[in-house]
Design an enzyme around this catalytic site. Structure first.
Site, PDB file in Angstrom:
ATOM      1  N   ARG A  88       0.825  -1.208   0.000  1.00  0.00           N
ATOM      2  CA  ARG A  88       0.000   0.000   0.000  1.00  0.00           C
ATOM      3  C   ARG A  88       0.857   1.255   0.000  1.00  0.00           C
ATOM      4  NH1 ARG A  88      -4.798  -2.751   2.599  1.00  0.00           N
ATOM      5  NH2 ARG A  88      -6.507  -1.291   2.570  1.00  0.00           N
ATOM      6  N   ARG A 122     -21.906  -2.596   2.521  1.00  0.00           N
ATOM      7  CA  ARG A 122     -21.218  -3.896   2.503  1.00  0.00           C
ATOM      8  C   ARG A 122     -21.488  -4.697   3.786  1.00  0.00           C
ATOM      9  NH1 ARG A 122     -14.796  -4.503   1.330  1.00  0.00           N
ATOM     10  NH2 ARG A 122     -14.469  -3.389   3.284  1.00  0.00           N
ATOM     11  N   ARG A 150     -18.298  -4.430   8.795  1.00  0.00           N
ATOM     12  CA  ARG A 150     -16.955  -4.139   9.307  1.00  0.00           C
ATOM     13  C   ARG A 150     -16.959  -2.814  10.059  1.00  0.00           C
ATOM     14  NH1 ARG A 150     -12.419  -5.199   4.722  1.00  0.00           N
ATOM     15  NH2 ARG A 150     -11.617  -3.296   5.674  1.00  0.00           N
ATOM     16  N   ARG A 161      -9.934   6.349   4.541  1.00  0.00           N
ATOM     17  CA  ARG A 161      -9.258   5.265   3.807  1.00  0.00           C
ATOM     18  C   ARG A 161      -9.064   5.651   2.341  1.00  0.00           C
ATOM     19  NH1 ARG A 161     -13.503   0.924   5.195  1.00  0.00           N
ATOM     20  NH2 ARG A 161     -12.266  -0.578   4.023  1.00  0.00           N
TER      21      ARG A 161
HETATM   22  P1  AMP Z   1      -8.405  -3.975   4.067  1.00  0.00           P
HETATM   23  O1  AMP Z   1      -9.140  -5.148   4.605  1.00  0.00           O
HETATM   24  O2  AMP Z   1      -7.396  -4.330   3.011  1.00  0.00           O
HETATM   25  O3  AMP Z   1      -9.325  -2.847   3.635  1.00  0.00           O
HETATM   26  O4  AMP Z   1      -7.543  -3.388   5.296  1.00  0.00           O
HETATM   27  C1  AMP Z   1      -8.163  -2.906   6.464  1.00  0.00           C
HETATM   28  C2  AMP Z   1      -7.186  -2.025   7.227  1.00  0.00           C
HETATM   29  O5  AMP Z   1      -6.033  -2.794   7.616  1.00  0.00           O
HETATM   30  C3  AMP Z   1      -6.615  -0.837   6.455  1.00  0.00           C
HETATM   31  O6  AMP Z   1      -7.482   0.289   6.444  1.00  0.00           O
HETATM   32  C4  AMP Z   1      -5.324  -0.574   7.232  1.00  0.00           C
HETATM   33  O7  AMP Z   1      -5.571   0.079   8.454  1.00  0.00           O
HETATM   34  C5  AMP Z   1      -4.855  -2.005   7.560  1.00  0.00           C
HETATM   35  N1  AMP Z   1      -3.984  -2.532   6.482  1.00  0.00           N
HETATM   36  C6  AMP Z   1      -4.236  -3.603   5.666  1.00  0.00           C
HETATM   37  N2  AMP Z   1      -3.227  -3.805   4.812  1.00  0.00           N
HETATM   38  C7  AMP Z   1      -2.303  -2.837   5.072  1.00  0.00           C
HETATM   39  C8  AMP Z   1      -1.040  -2.498   4.512  1.00  0.00           C
HETATM   40  N3  AMP Z   1      -0.517  -3.177   3.477  1.00  0.00           N
HETATM   41  N4  AMP Z   1      -0.363  -1.447   5.041  1.00  0.00           N
HETATM   42  C9  AMP Z   1      -0.876  -0.750   6.081  1.00  0.00           C
HETATM   43  N5  AMP Z   1      -2.063  -1.003   6.636  1.00  0.00           N
HETATM   44  C10 AMP Z   1      -2.784  -2.032   6.148  1.00  0.00           C
END
Ligand code: AMP
Length: 205
Positions: A88, A122, A150, A161
């Site tokens: 990311r 969602r 979530r 986000r």
């Molecule tokens: P996601 O399920 O991919 O939307 O991730 C949910 C949350 O997890 C994100 O908003 C971040 O806070 C954290 N997160 C997930 N992947 C990463 C990453 N590669 N780097 C930093 N934070 C992450």
């Protein structure tokens, strides 16, 4: 085959990963799922990550890279996987480059307005992880399990986000384009329509 799935939160990376897993027998590595699992188990990693997740911010690079490094070390050289939600940041992408060779990067493109609409409705199945729309289903249409929302799928956190995505993650489009790895997909429409675009791009290249 080793792929990176790139895109804003709610672009459909997780949904497409389920389809790709079935078709290409690729393991699905979602950093968000790993954090949520740790949080459920109350591990120190989960509790640390929660502070950032609740605010819609990124978990610091060092924490994520250590976790992903450990996960990747479980794979044999000939085993394929998809990374969903990682990298990311450019620092994470540079780290990944040192860990393994990536064969392709799929960027799922959707407008911010469509993302907000998707994420505010969602719902996720507690039993099978299927993602669905809270306005259309009371129970999981796939297994009948209970649905939940979530914690970070509220409008304020979604906006944070998206801001983080534009400020930090979008730079990876150029990073991977310059390496000749990027495939851009229109991720609007139904999941099966998006998947046929993915298949066209991956298999007819
Ligand atoms: P996601 O399920 O991919 O939307 O991730 C949910 C949350 O997890 C994100 O908003 C971040 O806070 C954290 N997160 C997930 N992947 C990463 C990453 N590669 N780097 C930093 N934070 C992450």
């Amino acid at each position: 085959m080793r792929l990176v799935l790139l895109g804003a939160p709610g672009a459909g990376k997780g949904t497409q990963a389920v389809f790709l897993k079935e078709r290409h027998n690729l393991a699905h590595i979602s950093t968000g799922d790993i954090f949520r699992h740790n949080l459920k188990e109350n591990t120190p990693l989960g509790l640390e990550a929660k502070k950032y997740m609740d605010a819609g911010q990124l978990v610091p690079d060092e924490i994520v890279m250590k976790m992903v490094g450990e996960k990747l070390s479980e794979f044999k050289p000939d085993e394929g996987f998809m990374l969903d939600g990682f990298p990311r940041t450019v620092a994470q992408a540079e780290f990944l480059e040192k860990q393994t060779k990536i064969d392709g990067v799929i960027m799922f493109k959707v407008s911010d307005d469509a993302i907000v609409k998707r994420l505010t409705s969602r719902a996720v199945c507690k039993d099978c992880g299927n993602v669905t729309n809270i306005h259309e289903h009371e129970k999981c249409p796939s297994c009948g399990g209970e649905l939940y929302r979530r914690d970070d799928d509220n409008e304020a956190t979604i906006r944070s986000r998206l801001k983080v995505f534009h400020e930090q993650t979008e730079a990876l489009v150029e990073f991977y384009r310059s390496r000749g790895l990027l495939v851009e997909i229109d991720a609007t429409g139904m999941p099966d329509e998006v998947f046929s675009r993915v298949i066209d791009a991956l298999e007819n290249d």
